[in-house]
Enzyme design. Sequence first.
Site, PDB file in Angstrom:
ATOM      1  N   ASP A  67       0.809  -1.214   0.000  1.00 38.63           N
ATOM      2  CA  ASP A  67       0.000   0.000   0.000  1.00 38.63           C
ATOM      3  C   ASP A  67       0.842   1.263   0.000  1.00 38.63           C
ATOM      4  OD1 ASP A  67       0.914  -0.419   2.578  1.00 38.63           O
ATOM      5  OD2 ASP A  67      -1.049  -0.816   3.422  1.00 38.63           O
ATOM      6  N   ASN A 136      -8.094  -2.747  13.877  1.00 36.96           N
ATOM      7  CA  ASN A 136      -9.481  -3.078  13.514  1.00 36.96           C
ATOM      8  C   ASN A 136      -9.542  -4.286  12.570  1.00 36.96           C
ATOM      9  OD1 ASN A 136      -8.594  -2.079  11.088  1.00 36.96           O
ATOM     10  ND2 ASN A 136      -9.957  -0.319  11.014  1.00 36.96           N
ATOM     11  N   HIS A 138      -7.636  -4.770   9.868  1.00 36.40           N
ATOM     12  CA  HIS A 138      -7.320  -4.548   8.454  1.00 36.40           C
ATOM     13  C   HIS A 138      -5.999  -5.178   8.051  1.00 36.40           C
ATOM     14  CE1 HIS A 138      -5.372  -0.419   9.490  1.00 36.40           C
ATOM     15  NE2 HIS A 138      -4.404  -1.136   8.979  1.00 36.40           N
TER      16      HIS A 138
HETATM   17  C1  GLP Z   1      -1.079   0.310   8.614  1.00 39.84           C
HETATM   18  C2  GLP Z   1      -0.624  -0.340   7.293  1.00 39.84           C
HETATM   19  C3  GLP Z   1      -0.683  -1.820   7.353  1.00 39.84           C
HETATM   20  C4  GLP Z   1      -0.053  -2.261   8.658  1.00 39.84           C
HETATM   21  C5  GLP Z   1      -0.937  -1.848   9.799  1.00 39.84           C
HETATM   22  C6  GLP Z   1      -0.347  -2.100  11.158  1.00 39.84           C
HETATM   23  O1  GLP Z   1      -2.214   1.092   8.500  1.00 39.84           O
HETATM   24  N1  GLP Z   1      -1.315   0.099   6.129  1.00 39.84           N
HETATM   25  O2  GLP Z   1      -0.041  -2.394   6.225  1.00 39.84           O
HETATM   26  O3  GLP Z   1       0.079  -3.644   8.679  1.00 39.84           O
HETATM   27  O4  GLP Z   1      -1.394  -0.532   9.681  1.00 39.84           O
HETATM   28  O5  GLP Z   1       0.643  -1.171  11.471  1.00 39.84           O
HETATM   29  P1  GLP Z   1       1.625  -1.333  12.669  1.00 39.84           P
HETATM   30  O6  GLP Z   1       2.530  -2.464  12.337  1.00 39.84           O
HETATM   31  O7  GLP Z   1       2.373  -0.030  12.751  1.00 39.84           O
HETATM   32  O8  GLP Z   1       0.808  -1.599  13.887  1.00 39.84           O
END
Ligand code: GLP
Length: 244
Positions: A67, A136, A138
């Site tokens: 992304d 959440n 995702h």
């Molecule tokens: C972000 C990214 C994801 C990532 C997630 C968790 O929004 N778009 O690809 O896996 O959130 O992030 P983190 O590892 O900083 O908790």
Amino acid sequence: MKIYKERDYEAVSKRAASLVANQIKAKPDIVLGLATGTTPIGMYKILVEKYNSGEISFKKVRTVNLDEYRGLSDTDKNSYHYFMNEILFSKVDIDLANTFLPNGMAKDPEKECQAYERLLQSLGGIDLQILGLGENGHIGFNEPGTAFIEKTHLVDLAESTIHANARFFENIDEVPKQAYSMGITSILGAKQILLLVTGESKAEALAKVINGPVNEEVPGSVLQRHWDVTIICDQAAASKLGEV
Ligand code: GLP
């Protein structure tokens, strides 16, 4: 699903780096699907160490990122492109021509999404997709409610995600409201998936991903339908596995 519960973040990073390194050794021109966020940072650092010690080379490795924020260029410190350059690409022998992310500055989002899907196909698909997990549920930026059928698409970020990611920005108003993300269908096309989850704030989401019903309200739950998923989590993230 293969699930490894490790003691802490360091142990998760080590196991993940070993798994990725072994795959690179087995297939030097592997197509790696990469994730950003804080979770995989430790893994990337160990991969750089393995490169420095001569254990692995990225010379032929190809990468596609999950992304990118819409409106941020690769020189913007908050873009995922900048993050990847800093944490991995500039520190190993990868050919930058073999590294791909959605172009946050694209003028025509629809065309950009189609082009990214064509790119995935032209690379022959993803061999190993690394994923983090949003609080959440995702994956990538596929927010709750995203249709499983989606391929690469432009996403309106959930309010909770904007808040969660505000820590990287000067203030919350600077967090982009949209992002490009591979869709669930693009992700499920990977031959192998590695999901990394650490910290208590992810415990509920992880429990739903592993034990909950498969539904679009918890995007990560779709991983139950993939044939080769490895989850590496720490004890804090695993703390609610018995509850869902
Ligand atoms: C972000 C990214 C994801 C990532 C997630 C968790 O929004 N778009 O690809 O896996 O959130 O992030 P983190 O590892 O900083 O908790």
